[in-house]
Design a protein around this motif. Sequence first.
Motif, PDB file in Angstrom:
ATOM      1  N   ALA A  18     -26.836   5.988  28.216  1.00  0.00           N
ATOM      2  CA  ALA A  18     -27.905   4.473  27.248  1.00  0.00           C
ATOM      3  C   ALA A  18     -28.355   4.759  26.321  1.00  0.00           C
ATOM      4  CB  ALA A  18     -28.738   3.826  28.061  1.00  0.00           C
ATOM      5  N   GLU A  19     -28.958   6.750  26.084  1.00  0.00           N
ATOM      6  CA  GLU A  19     -30.004   7.505  25.431  1.00  0.00           C
ATOM      7  C   GLU A  19     -28.845   7.628  24.490  1.00  0.00           C
ATOM      8  OE1 GLU A  19     -31.196  10.289  23.262  1.00  0.00           O
ATOM      9  OE2 GLU A  19     -30.429  11.076  24.941  1.00  0.00           O
ATOM     10  N   THR A  20     -28.269   7.955  25.134  1.00  0.00           N
ATOM     11  CA  THR A  20     -26.600   8.787  23.454  1.00  0.00           C
ATOM     12  C   THR A  20     -25.832   7.588  22.981  1.00  0.00           C
ATOM     13  OG1 THR A  20     -25.711  10.113  25.522  1.00  0.00           O
ATOM     14  CG2 THR A  20     -24.497   9.784  23.674  1.00  0.00           C
ATOM     15  N   VAL A  21     -26.158   6.560  23.415  1.00  0.00           N
ATOM     16  CA  VAL A  21     -25.899   5.221  22.540  1.00  0.00           C
ATOM     17  C   VAL A  21     -26.928   4.964  22.139  1.00  0.00           C
ATOM     18  CG1 VAL A  21     -25.456   2.233  22.731  1.00  0.00           C
ATOM     19  CG2 VAL A  21     -24.316   4.167  23.935  1.00  0.00           C
ATOM     20  N   ASP A  22     -28.043   5.088  22.480  1.00  0.00           N
ATOM     21  CA  ASP A  22     -29.499   4.628  21.403  1.00  0.00           C
ATOM     22  C   ASP A  22     -29.441   5.557  20.123  1.00  0.00           C
ATOM     23  OD1 ASP A  22     -30.406   2.649  22.918  1.00  0.00           O
ATOM     24  OD2 ASP A  22     -31.967   4.007  23.592  1.00  0.00           O
ATOM     25  N   ARG A  23     -28.974   7.852  20.184  1.00  0.00           N
ATOM     26  CA  ARG A  23     -28.758   7.647  19.630  1.00  0.00           C
ATOM     27  C   ARG A  23     -27.928   7.498  18.189  1.00  0.00           C
ATOM     28  NH1 ARG A  23     -28.876  12.529  22.547  1.00  0.00           N
ATOM     29  NH2 ARG A  23     -27.483  12.910  21.741  1.00  0.00           N
ATOM     30  N   LEU A  24     -27.169   7.454  18.393  1.00  0.00           N
ATOM     31  CA  LEU A  24     -25.992   6.942  17.942  1.00  0.00           C
ATOM     32  C   LEU A  24     -26.074   5.786  17.021  1.00  0.00           C
ATOM     33  CD1 LEU A  24     -22.799   7.819  20.749  1.00  0.00           C
ATOM     34  CD2 LEU A  24     -23.276   8.987  18.392  1.00  0.00           C
ATOM     35  N   CYS A  25     -26.617   4.309  17.055  1.00  0.00           N
ATOM     36  CA  CYS A  25     -26.790   3.725  16.881  1.00  0.00           C
ATOM     37  C   CYS A  25     -28.370   3.626  15.700  1.00  0.00           C
ATOM     38  CB  CYS A  25     -27.346   2.588  17.918  1.00  0.00           C
ATOM     39  SG  CYS A  25     -26.488   1.913  18.554  1.00  0.00           S
ATOM     40  N   ALA A  26     -28.436   4.830  16.298  1.00  0.00           N
ATOM     41  CA  ALA A  26     -29.774   5.370  14.990  1.00  0.00           C
ATOM     42  C   ALA A  26     -29.169   6.152  14.064  1.00  0.00           C
ATOM     43  CB  ALA A  26     -31.065   5.927  15.974  1.00  0.00           C
ATOM     44  N   ALA A  27     -28.438   6.812  14.277  1.00  0.00           N
ATOM     45  CA  ALA A  27     -27.247   7.548  13.549  1.00  0.00           C
ATOM     46  C   ALA A  27     -26.768   7.267  12.298  1.00  0.00           C
ATOM     47  CB  ALA A  27     -26.591   9.489  14.289  1.00  0.00           C
ATOM     48  N   ALA A  28     -26.407   6.056  12.660  1.00  0.00           N
ATOM     49  CA  ALA A  28     -25.752   4.805  12.453  1.00  0.00           C
ATOM     50  C   ALA A  28     -26.380   4.981  10.908  1.00  0.00           C
ATOM     51  CB  ALA A  28     -25.200   3.623  12.450  1.00  0.00           C
ATOM     52  N   VAL A  29     -27.912   3.778  11.344  1.00  0.00           N
ATOM     53  CA  VAL A  29     -28.635   3.731  10.642  1.00  0.00           C
ATOM     54  C   VAL A  29     -29.223   4.296   9.797  1.00  0.00           C
ATOM     55  CG1 VAL A  29     -31.329   2.230   9.484  1.00  0.00           C
ATOM     56  CG2 VAL A  29     -29.493   1.271  11.865  1.00  0.00           C
ATOM     57  N   GLU A  30     -29.160   6.107   9.600  1.00  0.00           N
ATOM     58  CA  GLU A  30     -29.606   6.861   8.801  1.00  0.00           C
ATOM     59  C   GLU A  30     -28.271   7.331   7.501  1.00  0.00           C
ATOM     60  OE1 GLU A  30     -30.159  10.260  11.301  1.00  0.00           O
ATOM     61  OE2 GLU A  30     -32.462   9.025  11.983  1.00  0.00           O
ATOM     62  N   VAL A  31     -27.078   7.076   8.039  1.00  0.00           N
ATOM     63  CA  VAL A  31     -26.286   7.512   7.879  1.00  0.00           C
ATOM     64  C   VAL A  31     -25.552   6.756   6.191  1.00  0.00           C
ATOM     65  CG1 VAL A  31     -23.422   8.047   7.336  1.00  0.00           C
ATOM     66  CG2 VAL A  31     -25.103   8.797   9.054  1.00  0.00           C
TER      67      VAL A  31
END
Length: 189
Positions: A18-31
């Motif tokens: 779940a933490e990995t998915v959270d990081r992926l979602c946050a990274a998508a917003v950054e990109v």
Amino acid sequence: MSSSNFESTRRRLTPKQAETVDRLCAAAVEVLREEDFAGLTVRTVAARAGVGPATAYTYFSSKEHLVAEVFWRRLSQLPRPESDGLDETARVVAVLRDIALMLADEPGLSAAVTNALLGNDPDVEHLRLRIGIEIRDRLVGALDVGHDPDVLETLELLYAGALLRAGMGYGSYENLADQLERSATIILE
């Protein structure tokens, strides 16, 4: 973001996943703050999140799926507007305005959401259904008991059309919220 509140649409997650998915979602917003939707790739998001592309694809079948998940998370975390003492029109307007303004400060993400939700990826279709149910539930909660089902459907069409219009670049989300308010008032009065 509390990872315990979310679950991938593809599988159940351990706390670490779940933490990995959270990081992926946050990274998508950054990109998306740097690139438009066409420039977004799962590979780029994975690199930004510090995971391998294969790991990212374990959770998200496509960039559309990833962006739809970001929108779903934002929508599901959005507090319901206070409705004490408000009439039906004011309650409905509050719901529509809150949803419309949810992405107002992130034009890259908002444009990407429109593109993503139009995708035919089965994982996107699943999220699109969840998003639609959440918006419908919010509108039903704002409408008076015994409301006309055609009014509910009209409000849903109003919001969906407004989201598409905004995603196509026809005005700002602030203007969209104002137009939703005017249109909902016409429908309800």
